[in-house]
Design a protein around this motif. Structure first.
Motif, PDB file in Angstrom:
ATOM      1  N   THR A  45       0.719  -1.090  -0.042  1.00 45.31           N
ATOM      2  CA  THR A  45       0.017  -0.018   0.014  1.00 45.31           C
ATOM      3  C   THR A  45       1.000   1.382  -0.109  1.00 45.31           C
ATOM      4  O   THR A  45       2.257   1.378   0.502  1.00 45.31           O
ATOM      5  N   PHE A  46       0.489   2.168  -0.555  1.00 43.43           N
ATOM      6  CA  PHE A  46       1.306   3.538  -0.873  1.00 43.43           C
ATOM      7  C   PHE A  46       0.364   4.646  -0.232  1.00 43.43           C
ATOM      8  O   PHE A  46      -0.999   4.614  -0.303  1.00 43.43           O
ATOM      9  N   GLN A  47       1.090   5.531   0.676  1.00 36.59           N
ATOM     10  CA  GLN A  47       0.341   6.584   1.425  1.00 36.59           C
ATOM     11  C   GLN A  47       1.102   8.182   0.812  1.00 36.59           C
ATOM     12  O   GLN A  47       2.134   7.873   0.388  1.00 36.59           O
ATOM     13  N   VAL A  48       0.391   8.903   0.448  1.00 36.97           N
ATOM     14  CA  VAL A  48       0.763  10.160   0.178  1.00 36.97           C
ATOM     15  C   VAL A  48       0.182  11.164   1.311  1.00 36.97           C
ATOM     16  O   VAL A  48      -0.893  11.174   1.314  1.00 36.97           O
ATOM     17  N   ALA A  49       1.018  11.977   1.647  1.00 37.14           N
ATOM     18  CA  ALA A  49       0.732  12.694   2.972  1.00 37.14           C
ATOM     19  C   ALA A  49      -0.190  12.089   4.025  1.00 37.14           C
ATOM     20  O   ALA A  49      -0.944  12.491   4.548  1.00 37.14           O
TER      21      ALA A  49
END
Length: 260
Positions: free
Chosen positions: A31-35
């Protein structure tokens, strides 16, 4: 694990480990998180399973990554704005002449006014894995304008670029770079200066785009991407094997020395 200050990735187990005579198989989801917010990723065309190995390997561990993993990585970095670029043009726009195919262009820029390219992605980046090689497909819109005192665009150029990818493993990170430019195509997207021949676009901007776009992408990727790993262990004797649609990394595990 951080990729950039605003973009992180996390590996989560999908199911309990599977035990067999060949070893232990652990399926992970990235999973990727941005901010701090998880982002929806492009949908993988097919579920990815650990491929059948052609022969037994003496390696302690084999990591397998789908083509979709790498495409999702670049998508997350795009969402984080990591690849938004402002590029000064080192070659000045030639002055207008009566024989110039686009005399309006030269008159837009006084000699002391810098020309700047601002590049944004118009479509998601694609990573393509084939037998023995990997390629990056970039689809950009480059806005060309005056960079001082405030950016003013006078034309936009669509840029389709292919770059060869180098993949390696160092410690517990996969290192990614795009040093080999395979193809660049430019076409006018929009203009306030009338018709502009593609040949003129290539003469003015192609050298800068070919050099600076991959250079800035490589700066973003220079720290590498942390791989799933066991605490206190590092990877050694790694071998990156690129196959169609997936990547294998056979490696050994080495216990890191502790101080104190």
């Amino acid at each position: 694990f951080p990729i950039t200050p605003s973009c992180q990735l996390q590996y989560l187990p999908l199911a309990a480990p599977v035990f067999s005579e060949q070893g232990i198989t652990i399926s992970l989801q990235t999973t990727f998180q941005v901010a701090g917010m998880a982002i929806p990723l492009p949908v993988s065309p097919v579920p990815f399973n650990m491929p059948e190995l052609a022969s037994s390997s003496p390696a302690h561990l084999t990591l397998a990554f789908s083509e979709h993993f790498f495409t999702s990585l670049f998508f997350a970095l795009e969402m984080a704005g990591a690849f938004n670029m402002t590029i000064p043009v080192t070659r000045a726009v030639p002055p207008a002449t009566s024989n110039s195919p686009a005399p309006q262009m030269g008159s837009l820029f006084p000699e002391d006014l810098p020309v700047v390219l601002q590049a944004v992605f118009r479509s998601s980046t694609r990573v393509v894995l084939e037998e023995g090689k990997a390629a990056l497909k970039l689809f950009l819109t480059v806005h060309v304008g005056a960079g001082s005192p405030a950016f003013q665009s006078f034309l936009s150029v669509n840029v389709d670029m292919s770059a060869g990818l180098l993949l390696s493993v160092a410690n517990t990170r996969i290192m990614i770079s795009a040093p080999v430019i395979e193809n660049v195509e430019l076409s006018l997207a929009a203009s306030d200066v009338g018709p502009v021949p593609d040949a003129l676009l290539e003469e003015l901007f192609l050298p800068t785009i070919r050099t600076e776009v991959p250079a800035q992408i490589n700066v973003v990727l220079s720290e590498g991407v942390v791989l799933p790993h066991i605490s206190s262990f590092t990877y050694t004797d790694t071998n990156v094997m690129i196959h169609k649609d997936y990547l294998l990394v056979p490696c050994n595990l080495q216990l890191q020395g502790r101080t104190g």
